[in-house]
Design an enzyme around this catalytic site. Structure first.
Site, short mmCIF file in Angstrom:
data_model
loop_
_atom_site.label_atom_id
_atom_site.label_comp_id
_atom_site.label_asym_id
_atom_site.label_seq_id
_atom_site.Cartn_x
_atom_site.Cartn_y
_atom_site.Cartn_z
N LYS A 48 2.16 23.41 20.72
CA LYS A 48 2.49 22.94 19.35
C LYS A 48 1.86 21.48 19.44
O LYS A 48 1.39 21.26 17.99
CB LYS A 48 4.00 22.97 19.21
CG LYS A 48 4.72 24.07 18.77
CD LYS A 48 6.30 24.07 18.82
CE LYS A 48 6.84 25.76 18.47
NZ LYS A 48 8.19 25.80 19.10
N GLN A 92 13.22 22.96 20.18
CA GLN A 92 12.92 24.23 20.81
C GLN A 92 13.98 25.28 21.24
O GLN A 92 15.06 24.43 21.86
CB GLN A 92 12.02 24.08 21.93
CG GLN A 92 11.42 25.20 22.59
CD GLN A 92 10.44 25.95 21.68
OE1 GLN A 92 9.61 25.35 20.80
NE2 GLN A 92 10.49 27.31 21.76
N ASP A 115 11.43 24.68 10.42
CA ASP A 115 11.87 25.95 11.32
C ASP A 115 12.36 26.85 10.10
O ASP A 115 12.28 28.21 10.08
CB ASP A 115 12.53 26.05 12.29
CG ASP A 115 12.23 25.94 13.96
OD1 ASP A 115 11.21 26.51 13.92
OD2 ASP A 115 12.67 25.14 14.79
N1 GUN Z 1 12.02 29.64 20.22
C1 GUN Z 1 11.41 30.62 20.05
N2 GUN Z 1 10.98 30.82 18.79
C2 GUN Z 1 11.32 29.58 18.17
C3 GUN Z 1 11.11 29.33 16.95
O1 GUN Z 1 10.54 29.81 16.03
N3 GUN Z 1 11.71 27.94 16.54
C4 GUN Z 1 12.25 27.03 17.54
N4 GUN Z 1 13.03 26.04 17.29
N5 GUN Z 1 12.69 27.78 18.61
C5 GUN Z 1 12.07 28.75 19.11
#
Ligand code: GUN
Length: 287
Positions: A48, A92, A115
């Site tokens: 990211k 996350q 998200d």
């Molecule tokens: N863990 C796995 N996929 C995601 C996601 O799309 N967002 C977040 N915050 N954590 C994740």
């Protein structure tokens, strides 16, 4: 059979986003919080940060120890909610067991919820007036659209009902006028249902789960799985060698849905910045 090249489509969108950021007065900012030392999560967070740099988005990564308390995590979220340099906040998942994911989801300001997990944003999506689109389902819709496929009038079947993928995926396909069925672990005669699908999305998390007998000839097959096979190699839910010849379009793993998820996160962060710029101008106008 046509392979949907998520890497190429993702690169094209990132080039568009980079241009958009270059034209902005101030760079958008994303904060990513990682709690604990799950190795897969650490890789996702690193990717990211790299993606932000690629398109010119400012980013901050907070790596917190596994034993971080709920109140310390809440305090960091509060500070980021109030930080004008930060437009998007992502915690996350999954979090260590002693932390409450729902509390975290509710704590993030809906304006910075890139998200799209906050119930306010989920409500907007359900209504058909979304602000942010959830990253993985939004990425899949882009893959479908940019492959020249119109979901309108088609039978779409989603396997999996998670809040991150399955449920919002169903809503986006519905918004695109597909007739949508959501399947899960209690679905009776799953193969009979999936064989009806013109568009089949699998978000199960089991290698080899979708076999050729479950797929209609000519279906569009989207594989959201991120699994390891017996040799430790990354693979999806779909038994690719047997399903690919039956499908009209199919996403590979890796190189299908995966690269799109982060691209949509970048897009949401830019959208969050745009929205705040608009709000700033509105408040200036009134002053
Ligand atoms: N863990 C796995 N996929 C995601 C996601 O799309 N967002 C977040 N915050 N954590 C994740």
């Amino acid at each position: 059979m046509n392979l949907i090249d998520g890497k190429a489509i993702s690169a094209a969108i990132r080039a568009e986003l980079k241009e958009k950021v270059a034209g902005m007065e101030k760079r958008p900012g994303l904060a990513v919080i990682l709690v604990g030392d799950d190795p897969a999560s650490a890789v996702y967070v690193r990717n990211k940060k790299k993606a932000c740099e690629e398109v010119g988005i400012y980013s901050e990564v907070y790596t917190l120890p596994a034993e971080t308390s709920q109140s310390d995590l809440n305090g960091l979220i509060d500070a980021l909610n109030d930080n004008p340099a930060i437009n998007g906040i992502l915690v996350q998942l999954p979090l260590p067991k002693h932390l409450n994911e729902r509390e975290v989801t509710l704590r993030i300001s809906p304006e910075k919820d890139v998200d799209a997990f906050h119930p306010y944003n989920v409500g907007l999506i359900t209504e058909g007036h979304p602000r942010f689109l959830p990253c993985t389902p939004a990425g899949i819709m882009e893959l479908i659209r940019r492959s020249g496929i119109d979901p309108a009038g088609k039978r779409a079947v989603v396997i999996g009902r998670s809040n991150i993928v399955g449920k919002p995926m169903a809503l986006l396909l519905l918004a695109a006028n597909a007739t949508v069925t959501v399947c899960h672990s209690k679905t009776a005669d799953l193969p009979a249902v999936t064989r009806e699908a013109d568009i089949l999305v699998s978000a199960v998390g089991k290698a080899g789960f979708v076999t050729a007998d479950m797929v209609k000839e000519g279906a569009v097959v989207i594989d959201v799985g991120m699994n390891r096979d017996a040799d430790g190699k990354l693979c999806g839910d779909v038994d690719f060698p047997s399903v690919a010849p039956k499908s009209s379009f199919i996403t590979p793993v890796p190189g299908g849905v995966g690269p799109m998820t982060i691209t949509m996160l970048l897009s949401n962060t830019i959208k969050a910045k745009d929205a705040m710029y608009f709000l700033d101008r509105e408040s200036t106008k009134e002053a």
